[in-house]
Design an enzyme around this catalytic site. Structure first.
Site, short mmCIF file in Angstrom:
data_model
loop_
_atom_site.label_atom_id
_atom_site.label_comp_id
_atom_site.label_asym_id
_atom_site.label_seq_id
_atom_site.Cartn_x
_atom_site.Cartn_y
_atom_site.Cartn_z
N PRO A 1 0.79 -1.23 0.00
CA PRO A 1 0.00 0.00 0.00
C PRO A 1 0.82 1.28 0.00
CG PRO A 1 0.06 -0.96 2.18
CD PRO A 1 0.75 -1.93 1.29
N ASP B 1 3.97 2.75 -11.79
CA ASP B 1 2.99 3.82 -12.00
C ASP B 1 2.72 4.54 -10.70
OD1 ASP B 1 1.04 2.15 -10.74
OD2 ASP B 1 0.81 1.09 -12.66
N LYS C 1 -0.34 6.53 -14.07
CA LYS C 1 -1.74 6.66 -14.49
C LYS C 1 -2.42 7.73 -13.65
CE LYS C 1 -2.60 2.07 -16.27
NZ LYS C 1 -3.35 0.87 -15.97
N GLY D 1 0.88 -1.11 -7.37
CA GLY D 1 0.45 -0.85 -6.01
C GLY D 1 -0.34 -2.01 -5.43
N GLY D 2 -0.19 -2.25 -4.14
CA GLY D 2 -0.96 -3.29 -3.47
C GLY D 2 -0.64 -4.66 -4.00
N ASP D 3 -1.67 -5.40 -4.37
CA ASP D 3 -1.51 -6.72 -4.99
C ASP D 3 -1.74 -6.57 -6.49
OD1 ASP D 3 -1.74 -9.92 -4.32
OD2 ASP D 3 -2.89 -9.34 -6.10
N MET E 1 -11.18 2.49 -5.45
CA MET E 1 -11.52 3.43 -6.53
C MET E 1 -12.94 3.98 -6.30
SD MET E 1 -9.80 1.53 -9.79
CE MET E 1 -10.31 -0.13 -9.36
N ALA F 1 -3.22 5.33 2.86
CA ALA F 1 -2.93 4.46 4.00
C ALA F 1 -1.47 4.05 4.04
CB ALA F 1 -3.81 3.22 3.91
N1 SAH Z 1 -3.88 -3.36 -6.66
C1 SAH Z 1 -4.20 -2.34 -5.68
C2 SAH Z 1 -5.52 -1.64 -5.99
C3 SAH Z 1 -5.49 -0.88 -7.30
S1 SAH Z 1 -6.98 0.03 -7.55
C4 SAH Z 1 -4.22 -2.97 -4.29
O1 SAH Z 1 -4.28 -4.20 -4.17
O2 SAH Z 1 -4.17 -2.23 -3.31
C5 SAH Z 1 -6.54 1.59 -6.87
C6 SAH Z 1 -7.28 1.85 -5.58
O3 SAH Z 1 -6.63 1.20 -4.50
C7 SAH Z 1 -7.35 3.30 -5.18
O4 SAH Z 1 -8.38 3.99 -5.86
C8 SAH Z 1 -7.67 3.17 -3.71
O5 SAH Z 1 -9.02 2.82 -3.51
C9 SAH Z 1 -6.83 1.96 -3.33
N2 SAH Z 1 -5.51 2.34 -2.79
C10 SAH Z 1 -4.32 2.14 -3.35
N3 SAH Z 1 -3.33 2.59 -2.56
C11 SAH Z 1 -3.94 3.09 -1.45
C12 SAH Z 1 -3.47 3.69 -0.23
N4 SAH Z 1 -2.16 3.88 0.02
N5 SAH Z 1 -4.38 4.07 0.68
C13 SAH Z 1 -5.70 3.89 0.47
N6 SAH Z 1 -6.19 3.33 -0.64
C14 SAH Z 1 -5.32 2.93 -1.59
#
Ligand code: SAH
Length: 249
Positions: free
Chosen positions: A10, A33, A55, A85-87, A170, A199
């Site tokens: 995150p 990105d 993006k 980002g994230g997974d 999103m 976060a």
């Molecule tokens: N693959 C990512 C999600 C991509 S969609 C994952 O697993 O986290 C992008 C959305 O993820 C953003 O619109 C928001 O809702 C969330 N997001 C990504 N990074 C974030 C962060 N640091 N804090 C809060 N929401 C986040």
């Protein structure tokens, strides 16, 4: 010789997996990105080539071009990290990139990451499931690509009614329309909502509201929105932490 689709978590670099860290440090090329935190890209080797396909609104590379770029890079014999980002497979379009690579016969791996769907609630002390409170957690996008309908909202309202937790990614821009659908589907306007912006980064901010008030709350992207009774558990935990930790120090 491989393209690695790597989850960056995150934001906080401490939430990278060990494998993600190793790959970021050793990659020849990193394609990243907007949602891959700058602090994580900074972990790359000084000799690595960094390619920003950010993006952000007004500055985006179409997904087809990103997939084509990965296929192109995957053919030239270097170690490529596609940092997401994230997974990478949770609303990251990682599946589309994997398909493009597989169709082109390019070897790839997937490195799962800590999704904001779980990390953002945790950063606000919200357990997404809790015995006696929530037995399910549903992760849904608040944004529908290519003009599709979003039929899932009518199925989600009863889940909320049954005590389930809903996590919206999103979900900032379209709040008004999906909140209306949830309320029309019978969800209580008083349901607790927390929005967690950025976060796990130094800019993290938590907004506490209710379902009815969610469209009017001031929330900035990127944010994860949590709806359900578990948000109250987060409030209780936050209070307890403040009071009990205050007496310890
Ligand atoms: N693959 C990512 C999600 C991509 S969609 C994952 O697993 O986290 C992008 C959305 O993820 C953003 O619109 C928001 O809702 C969330 N997001 C990504 N990074 C974030 C962060 N640091 N804090 C809060 N929401 C986040």
């Amino acid at each position: 010789m491989t393209v690695h689709l790597v989850g960056a978590g995150p934001g906080d670099p401490d939430l990278l997996t060990v494998r993600a860290l190793r790959l970021v440090q050793s990659a020849d090329v990193i394609v990243y990105d907007r949602l891959a935190d700058a602090a994580i890209v900074a972990l790359a080797s000084p000799s690595a080539e960094l390619i920003d396909v950010g993006k952000a609104p007004g500055k985006s590379t179409p997904q087809e071009l990103i997939s084509a770029l990965l296929v192109h890079l995957g053919r030239d014999g270097r170690e490529i990290v596609r940092l997401k980002g994230g997974d990478p497979f949770v609303f990251g379009r990682g599946g589309e990139e994997a398909l493009a690579l597989a169709e082109a016969g390019i070897v790839f791996t997937v490195v799962p990451g800590v999704s904001s769907a779980f990390a953002a609630p945790a950063a606000a002390n919200i357990p997404v499931t809790q015995r006696g409170v929530a037995r399910s957690v549903t992760i849904v996008t608040g944004t529908c690509g290519d003009g599709q309908d979003a039929p899932e909202w009518s199925a989600i309202a009863p889940l909320l009614d049954a005590g389930g937790t809903v996590v919206v990614l999103m979900g900032v821009a379209n709040r008004r329309s999906y909140v209306d659908l949830l309320l029309a589907g019978g969800a209580s306007p008083d349901l607790a909502v927390a929005a967690i912006e950025r976060a796990t980064t130094p800019a993290q901010r938590i907004v506490r509201t209710t379902l009815a008030e969610l469209p009017n709350a001031r929330i900035a992207n990127p944010a994860t929105i949590v709806i359900g009774d578990v948000v109250d558990v987060g409030d209780r935990l936050a209070d307890l932490i403040t009071t009990s930790f205050a007496t310890v120090h």
